[in-house]
Scaffold this motif. Structure first.
Motif, mmCIF file in Angstrom:
data_model
loop_
_atom_site.group_PDB
_atom_site.id
_atom_site.type_symbol
_atom_site.label_atom_id
_atom_site.label_comp_id
_atom_site.label_asym_id
_atom_site.label_seq_id
_atom_site.Cartn_x
_atom_site.Cartn_y
_atom_site.Cartn_z
ATOM 1 N N VAL A 1 3.394 10.563 9.585
ATOM 2 C CA VAL A 1 4.653 10.972 8.950
ATOM 3 C C VAL A 1 4.598 12.451 8.572
ATOM 4 O O VAL A 1 5.565 13.200 8.766
ATOM 5 C CB VAL A 1 4.930 10.082 7.723
ATOM 6 C CG1 VAL A 1 6.105 10.630 6.923
ATOM 7 C CG2 VAL A 1 5.220 8.653 8.155
ATOM 8 N N ASP A 2 3.444 12.884 8.040
ATOM 9 C CA ASP A 2 3.296 14.294 7.668
ATOM 10 C C ASP A 2 3.436 15.194 8.891
ATOM 11 O O ASP A 2 4.109 16.232 8.853
ATOM 12 C CB ASP A 2 1.940 14.497 7.000
ATOM 13 C CG ASP A 2 1.792 15.882 6.402
ATOM 14 O OD1 ASP A 2 2.822 16.436 5.957
ATOM 15 O OD2 ASP A 2 0.667 16.414 6.382
ATOM 16 N N ALA B 1 -2.629 2.784 6.347
ATOM 17 C CA ALA B 1 -1.663 3.539 5.539
ATOM 18 C C ALA B 1 -1.966 5.036 5.578
ATOM 19 O O ALA B 1 -1.044 5.865 5.631
ATOM 20 C CB ALA B 1 -1.669 3.021 4.106
ATOM 21 N N GLN B 2 -3.251 5.398 5.572
ATOM 22 C CA GLN B 2 -3.619 6.811 5.663
ATOM 23 C C GLN B 2 -3.199 7.397 7.005
ATOM 24 O O GLN B 2 -2.702 8.545 7.065
ATOM 25 C CB GLN B 2 -5.128 6.966 5.462
ATOM 26 C CG GLN B 2 -5.607 6.615 4.059
ATOM 27 C CD GLN B 2 -7.109 6.581 3.953
ATOM 28 O OE1 GLN B 2 -7.826 6.835 4.925
ATOM 29 N NE2 GLN B 2 -7.612 6.240 2.779
ATOM 30 N N ARG B 3 -3.364 6.643 8.065
ATOM 31 C CA ARG B 3 -2.982 7.152 9.381
ATOM 32 C C ARG B 3 -1.459 7.208 9.533
ATOM 33 O O ARG B 3 -0.933 8.121 10.202
ATOM 34 C CB ARG B 3 -3.614 6.299 10.475
ATOM 35 C CG ARG B 3 -5.132 6.295 10.378
ATOM 36 C CD ARG B 3 -5.819 5.787 11.595
ATOM 37 N NE ARG B 3 -7.272 5.841 11.404
ATOM 38 C CZ ARG B 3 -8.166 5.558 12.337
ATOM 39 N NH1 ARG B 3 -7.758 5.195 13.532
ATOM 40 N NH2 ARG B 3 -9.467 5.630 12.076
ATOM 41 N N ILE B 4 -0.761 6.261 8.929
ATOM 42 C CA ILE B 4 0.705 6.349 8.923
ATOM 43 C C ILE B 4 1.128 7.599 8.163
ATOM 44 O O ILE B 4 2.046 8.325 8.582
ATOM 45 C CB ILE B 4 1.309 5.076 8.295
ATOM 46 C CG1 ILE B 4 1.087 3.867 9.214
ATOM 47 C CG2 ILE B 4 2.791 5.266 8.020
ATOM 48 C CD1 ILE B 4 1.573 2.553 8.630
ATOM 49 N N VAL C 1 5.936 3.227 1.312
ATOM 50 C CA VAL C 1 5.091 2.054 1.073
ATOM 51 C C VAL C 1 5.050 1.204 2.331
ATOM 52 O O VAL C 1 6.014 1.164 3.111
ATOM 53 C CB VAL C 1 5.585 1.205 -0.124
ATOM 54 C CG1 VAL C 1 5.416 1.944 -1.428
ATOM 55 C CG2 VAL C 1 7.026 0.769 0.076
ATOM 56 N N LEU C 2 3.910 0.519 2.505
ATOM 57 C CA LEU C 2 3.720 -0.470 3.562
ATOM 58 C C LEU C 2 3.560 -1.821 2.882
ATOM 59 O O LEU C 2 2.622 -2.004 2.096
ATOM 60 C CB LEU C 2 2.487 -0.124 4.406
ATOM 61 C CG LEU C 2 1.990 -1.208 5.372
ATOM 62 C CD1 LEU C 2 3.019 -1.474 6.459
ATOM 63 C CD2 LEU C 2 0.657 -0.790 6.001
ATOM 64 N N LEU D 1 0.840 -1.189 0.000
ATOM 65 C CA LEU D 1 0.000 0.000 0.000
ATOM 66 C C LEU D 1 0.883 1.249 0.000
ATOM 67 O O LEU D 1 1.890 1.309 0.723
ATOM 68 C CB LEU D 1 -0.930 0.032 1.226
ATOM 69 C CG LEU D 1 -1.826 -1.190 1.405
ATOM 70 C CD1 LEU D 1 -1.231 -2.101 2.472
ATOM 71 C CD2 LEU D 1 -3.239 -0.806 1.783
ATOM 72 N N LEU D 2 0.492 2.219 -0.819
ATOM 73 C CA LEU D 2 1.222 3.480 -0.867
ATOM 74 C C LEU D 2 0.879 4.345 0.341
ATOM 75 O O LEU D 2 -0.273 4.386 0.774
ATOM 76 C CB LEU D 2 0.887 4.243 -2.142
ATOM 77 C CG LEU D 2 1.423 3.679 -3.460
ATOM 78 C CD1 LEU D 2 1.018 4.585 -4.607
ATOM 79 C CD2 LEU D 2 2.930 3.533 -3.418
ATOM 80 N N ILE D 3 1.870 5.023 0.866
ATOM 81 C CA ILE D 3 1.678 6.004 1.933
ATOM 82 C C ILE D 3 1.729 7.372 1.265
ATOM 83 O O ILE D 3 2.789 7.807 0.804
ATOM 84 C CB ILE D 3 2.758 5.862 3.016
ATOM 85 C CG1 ILE D 3 2.726 4.451 3.616
ATOM 86 C CG2 ILE D 3 2.566 6.906 4.106
ATOM 87 C CD1 ILE D 3 3.872 4.169 4.573
ATOM 88 N N ARG D 4 0.576 8.044 1.180
ATOM 89 C CA ARG D 4 0.472 9.307 0.454
ATOM 90 C C ARG D 4 0.286 10.467 1.426
ATOM 91 O O ARG D 4 -0.496 10.364 2.377
ATOM 92 C CB ARG D 4 -0.704 9.284 -0.525
ATOM 93 C CG ARG D 4 -0.556 8.283 -1.666
ATOM 94 C CD ARG D 4 -1.772 8.358 -2.576
ATOM 95 N NE ARG D 4 -1.726 7.410 -3.664
ATOM 96 C CZ ARG D 4 -1.175 7.655 -4.844
ATOM 97 N NH1 ARG D 4 -0.632 8.842 -5.065
ATOM 98 N NH2 ARG D 4 -1.165 6.758 -5.792
#
Length: 628
Positions: A387-388, A380-383, A357-358, A346-349
């Motif tokens: 990160v942001d 992934a959204q919460r990661i 990526v995860l 999964l992409l981390i956007r």
């Protein structure tokens, strides 16, 4: 044989001659003996009852071997499931081969009437279709109008003391007593067979209902188990997401929180987890977290799953590469490889940009369904959000560090030379008194300009220190009505020597009868000094800088245009960001000038923007409100 007497079946035993004048009882016993053979055949046929449509005509054919029957109508007040339905009986019609269809309607009318009387029903309506009823064919003779009225015999079909049907027959002539007895025996056997058949149908129907109910119960139990299993799985997913969210929110350092996420995922949700984040140039990635275990039930002595992942798995052996990401519209990628049947990436956007990526790897086939994919998309959204937030916090800390360094430079390094400038300017001013000739007057003017610049620098330093002390608060202003010339001329006087030193032309074009503006003079002088100073700095020798002022849409628009190298399009969106400097610029600076200009203009209620073309120069615009 007299009319209405019984015929003898050819298959019955040869009748022994009865002595003349023998008693009547012997003759009746002889008739009864002959009837038993036919009743036995009828009984056998009724024992193998296959429904009225097929069995009833066969029984009546056997009965005609004993009785001269012309028609027979069977009415049964039972539905197809074997339940009583006396008001709507089913009718089955039989007629002898030599009987026309024209005789049937009168027989039906009579049968329905007698059925209603025997069954106790006032209104009787036959169920469709009527079995055995045929239309009269062409050439078939109609019933003679002058023929004698037919004689009908109706016998009830009884079960448990209640009439559930009738058998109506029409015979040729009058039946003798033994014929009536035979007909009564046939009716009783038919009633027993029908009652047994109805009971069997009821039993079959009840069994079918019971089986259907059992199937429905099994289906309900299956659905209940599935719903309970899904509820438990949903609770497990929510509990995992809550724990992961708490872990991510507990620290602004993703290097500390992301390894904890990997430990939560392995082995509960995967046999291996890798989290990679891209560097700023998106050319390489850094592996932030990696966790792998041997799958449950891994046979001892076989090749290690963890070793195979680290040695040959496309996602596990090396950090992810930005050049091999899935299509930009796809945030989830599922693959299968030999030895690795379940793989999910999964992409981390962050704000539409992929920052990492995860990757999840499992040795169990079909481990990741739609619910799991949705769960990990949310993770992934919460990661990405964590990160942001961490990156923004790092940027904020860096900005604070730069601000502190800048304030230290402003408060320490600039104060000393400014003091020297001021002291020497004051000394020159004293030495120039009293003014003698034109040279002294010119020297005096230059000294006054030095003092004016020193005062402006002092105000600038004070403003910066005020902004530092009032971080996050609105900029303090002291607006008053001013003409545009009163704002432009001091700036030009201070900066003109710099332009002359580079042999540049500094032009001013102010529109006629331009109205006054409402502004804080010191702040606007700071804006103009910054914009004109940048234009002088980045315009080559022998260039031209033009300062214009026009009235546009109820505001005064001021522009500073140069014919320098212009600004690269990729740098324009970042021009007004704090501490930002273009990498292609060799001039030294703090990256604060245009940011301060923007804040001052917006504090006045105006706007600031730039129009530029590489190789053709740039034009900076800002607006000021008119004085009331």
């Amino acid at each position: 044989m007299e009319p209405g007497s019984l015929s003898m079946d050819a298959r019955s035993p040869e009748r022994r001659p009865t002595p003349e004048g023998a008693p009547r009882i012997f003759r009746e016993l002889e008739h009864a003996w002959r009837h038993l053979d036919h009743l036995y055949e009828i009984s056998k046929r009724l024992t193998a009852f296959e429904g009225t449509e097929r069995t009833f005509p066969e029984v009546m054919e056997l009965a005609t071997q004993v009785l001269p029957l012309r028609t027979a109508l069977l009415l049964v007040g039972v539905d197809p499931d074997g339940e009583p339905l006396r008001a709507h009986p089913a009718l089955t019609v039989w007629r002898a081969a030599d009987v026309t269809a024209a005789r049937i309607p009168r027989a039906i009318e009579q049968a329905v009437s007698r059925y209603g009387w025997l069954a106790g029903e006032k209104e009787v309506e036959l169920r469709e279709p009527v079995v055995g009823l045929a239309e009269r064919v062409d050439g078939e003779p109609a019933e003679e109008s002058g023929s004698a009225a037919p004689t009908f015999i109706s016998l009830p079909l009884v079960s448990k003391g209640r009439v559930f049907g009738t058998l109506q027959v029409e015979a040729k002539g009058t039946l003798a007593e033994e014929g009536l007895a035979f007909l009564d025996a046939v009716t009783n056997q038919l009633g027993v067979a029908l009652d047994r058949h109805c009971a069997l149908r009821r039993e079959v129907r009840l069994r079918e209902r019971a089986e259907a109910l059992e199937r429905a119960q099994r289906e309900l139990l299956r659905r209940e188990r599935e719903a309970r299993h899904e509820a438990e799985a949903a609770h497990r997913r929510q509990a995992f997401l809550a724990e992961a969210s708490a872990l991510l929110a507990g620290s602004l350092d993703y290097r500390a929180s992301l390894p904890g996420i990997a430990r939560l995922l392995v082995p509960a949700w995967a046999d291996c987890c890798a989290i990679d984040l891209f560097q700023k140039d998106l050319g390489s990635a850094e592996r932030i977290a990696m966790m792998a275990v041997e799958p449950l039930g891994h046979p001892p002595g076989s090749e290690s799953f963890v070793a195979r992942v680290l040695a040959s798995h496309p996602w596990g052996a090396f950090p992810a590469s930005a050049n091999h990401l899935p299509d930009e519209h796809r945030s989830v990628e599922q693959c299968e490889w030999s030895g690795f049947p379940a793989n999910l990436r999964l992409l981390i956007r962050v704000r539409g940009r992929a920052v990492g990526v995860l990757s999840l790897i499992s040795a169990r086939p079909a481990r990741y369904g739609l619910a799991e994919v949705t769960l990990f998309e949310t993770l992934a959204q919460r990661i990405a959000a964590a990160v942001d937030a961490a990156l923004l916090f790092q940027q904020a800390q860096e900005a604070v560090r730069w601000r502190e360094e800048l304030l230290a430079v402003v408060s320490h390094d600039i104060k000393t030379p400014l003091l020297v400038v001021r002291m020497n300017a004051e000394m020159l001013l004293k030495a120039a008194r009293p003014p003698g000739d034109e040279r002294r007057r010119q020297g005096r003017r230059q000294v006054e300009i030095i003092l004016q610049a020193a005062e402006q620098m002092r105000d600038l330093i004070g403003g910066i220190l005020d902004r530092a002390r009032h971080q996050g608060m609105p900029m303090p202003l002291a607006p008053q009505p001013w003409t545009v010339e009163e704002l432009v001329q001091p700036t030009l006087e201070v900066l003109r020597p710099l332009a002359l030193d580079k042999h540049q032309t500094l032009m001013v074009e102010v529109g006629p009868e331009l109205p006054r503006v409402r502004a804080d003079r010191e702040r606007i002088l700071q804006v103009l000094s910054n914009l004109v100073g940048n234009a002088i700095k980045f315009t080559p020798a022998n260039g031209t800088i033009t300062l214009r002022a026009r009235r546009v849409d109820g505001m005064v628009r001021v522009s500073v245009k140069d014919n320098g190298p212009g600004i690269a399009p990729k740098d324009v969106p970042h021009l007004f960001e704090r501490f930002w400097r273009a990498t292609s610029v060799n001039e030294r600076g703090t990256g604060l000038g245009l940011s301060i200009v923007k804040s001052i203009v917006e504090a006045h209620g105006g706007s600031l923007w730039v129009e530029t073309q590489p190789g053709a120069g740039s034009t900076f615009f800002f607006t000021l409100p008119l004085a009331g």
